[in-house]
Write an enzyme that holds these catalytic residues in place. Structure first.
Site, PDB file in Angstrom:
ATOM      1  CE  LYS A  51      -3.077  -2.935  -0.104  1.00  0.00           C
ATOM      2  NZ  LYS A  51      -2.088  -4.007  -0.299  1.00  0.00           N
ATOM      3  CB  SER A 180      -6.089 -11.121 -13.463  1.00  0.00           C
ATOM      4  OG  SER A 180      -7.215 -11.996 -13.460  1.00  0.00           O
ATOM      5  CB  ILE A 269      -0.387 -18.477 -10.126  1.00  0.00           C
ATOM      6  CG1 ILE A 269       0.897 -19.065  -9.508  1.00  0.00           C
ATOM      7  CG2 ILE A 269      -0.090 -17.870 -11.492  1.00  0.00           C
ATOM      8  CD1 ILE A 269       1.442 -20.254 -10.283  1.00  0.00           C
ATOM      9  CB  ALA A 318      -4.301  -9.281   6.884  1.00  0.00           C
ATOM     10  CG  HIS A 443     -24.389  16.744   0.041  1.00  0.00           C
ATOM     11  ND1 HIS A 443     -24.232  16.085  -1.162  1.00  0.00           N
ATOM     12  CD2 HIS A 443     -24.339  18.078  -0.239  1.00  0.00           C
ATOM     13  CE1 HIS A 443     -24.133  16.973  -2.139  1.00  0.00           C
ATOM     14  NE2 HIS A 443     -24.187  18.187  -1.602  1.00  0.00           N
TER      15      HIS A 443
END
Length: 464
Positions: A51, A180, A269, A318, A443
């Site tokens: 990340k 993927s 994979i 995790a 909002h």
């Protein structure tokens, strides 16, 4: 004499170390055994450092598109060494944090390789040193490792696993990503945004195959638009490393085999559980294709032996491991935890755009025999998304038409990995469409799309 504990945990990943903390909170004398670094793969080589890399590529992308926001940024570039250093620094900071948590909670840490030698007994070896531990209960939280191609083992130079891909010494020029799923798509997204020419090969008919089909289709178009080449229903025949790169023989949808050159390849994979050589066979612990079989509380078929996290099978996440750790420890401590409900575990892919989901896909809900109401709301209909310059994506909700139960939620777009928790809480509380419709959403926020998607399932969407 063996060191005596109430609980010994093998592995200190997000399952193991969280279990240790909860055990200490409940008054159990606890030890944890770790052969590498506290925090396991997730903290040191997975969730967190990836990340950090993806944040770098995200900022780099925005810098290259500064003009879209009325800004100017000339001669934009990057230093790969510093990019990697930042990621490793983040991992190091969190590793130190776990060490602090173990100390704070008085959890005894043993460095070395742990083996269960008999019921209630663990031997820890580090070099020539051997330490014997005793405990009524043992939790196996040894995690998993990357699966190699049977015909091309990762070498760290040209053929990479996720660990190699996180610490590159050079930037790939032409990158082949094999697989993927979330890991493959995240690395493809990172390297593409950093300037590599990326191709993804997937043997199944669509990318992100565990996600809702509409999400997969959207991601296919979005990644293709970004320049990533996607080749689904495509197999890899061979992969050979050379001094200058890799040579791949790729079998396309039509059966044609082509030979293609790449500078590097990432193998994504799947994973292999770390269940070998820890004493399972001698104890008679039941496994299924290498994964340890458990009940909803983490108990195995052998009294006193528990297992949590990746070693127990999908989903390999995790947060699933952490929650399983808490459940197992509370059961050990004679508490009354709820058994793990895998249907309420969110899945997240931190690519650009992001993907997040929980519960059943529309197809799976239909297969299960539900009569459905499905809502879908696009990012382009949300004021905050437009203001952010992130107007691509959608939120999709799937309801049981008879009861109003939220069966599943599926999102693709900016920051959806943060938004998904709202639907996870809704499912955990067994909320129906009525409560969600009556909830006030702030909002302007992206979360308003969650409300609109629910309204849309019942023909009441307001902004589309």
């Amino acid at each position: 004499m063996a060191d005596a504990f109430d609980l010994v945990i093998l592995g200190s990943g997000p399952g193991g170390y969280v279990a240790a903390i909860r055990a200490a909170q409940l008054g159990l004398k606890t030890a944890i055994v770790e052969r590498e670094r506290l925090g396991g793969i997730c903290l040191n080589w997975g969730c967190i450092p990836t990340k950090a890399l993806l944040r770098t590529s995200e900022i780099y992308h925005y810098m290259q598109h500064a003009a879209d926001y009325g800004l100017s940024a000339d001669n934009v570039g990057f230093d790969l060494t510093k990019v990697v250093e930042r990621s490793r620094k983040v991992a190091g900071q969190l590793n130190a944090g776990v060490k602090g948590l173990m100390k704070k909670n008085k959890v005894t840490v043993f460095e070395g390789v742990g083996t269960i030698t008999a019921a209630g007994k663990v031997t820890v070896k580090q070099g020539d040193k051997t330490t014997d531990l005793e405990a009524k209960n043992i939790i196996i939280a040894t995690g998993a490792r990357a699966r190699d191609l049977p015909f091309a083992k990762a070498d760290g130079a040209r053929i990479w696993t996720y660990r190699h891909a996180m610490v590159p010494t050079e930037m790939p020029t032409k990158l082949l990503v094999i697989g993927s799923g979330a890991i493959g798509v995240e690395f493809a997204s990172f390297y593409n945004d950093m300037g590599a020419d990326v191709t993804i090969v997937e043997m199944l008919p669509r990318i992100l195959p565990v996600e809702d089909e509409e999400v997969s289709a959207f991601m296919d178009k979005a990644l293709t638009k970004q320049g990533i080449k996607l080749r689904t229903a495509t197999g890899l025949e061979t992969l050979d490393a050379t001094a200058k790169g890799v040579t791949a023989k790729i079998k396309g949808k039509d059966g044609t085999v082509t030979t293609e050159e790449f500078s590097h390849a990432i193998v994504a994979i799947g994973i292999v559980p770390n269940t070998e050589n820890i004493g399972l066979e001698a104890l008679g612990v039941e496994t299924d294709r290498g994964h340890i079989k458990t009940d909803g509380y983490g108990a195995t078929n052998v009294p006193g032996i528990w297992a949590i996290g990746d070693v127990t099978g999908a989903p390999w996440l995790a947060h699933k491991a952490s929650h399983e750790g808490v459940i197992a420890v509370e059961k050990i401590a004679d508490g009354h935890p709820h058994a793990m409900d895998k249907g309420n575990i969110p899945g997240c892919t931190y690519s650009r755009p992001q993907v997040a989901s929980v519960g059943l896909t529309e197809a799976k809900a239909k297969e299960a025999g539900y009569e459905l109401k499905v809502g879908k709301f696009p990012f382009i209909g949300n004021g905050k998304a437009i203001a952010l310059g992130e107007a691509e994506g959608f939120v999709k909700t799937v309801f049981d038409a008879k009861t109003g139960e939220l069966l599943g939620a599926h999102m693709v777009g900016a920051e959806v990995t943060e938004l998904i928790q709202g639907y996870v809480v809704a499912r955990q509380l067994e909320t129906t469409e009525a409560e969600l419709m009556e909830t006030v959403f702030a909002h302007p926020t992206l979360s308003e799309m969650m409300h609109e998607s629910v309204l849309g399932a019942y023909g009441r969407a307001l902004h589309i």
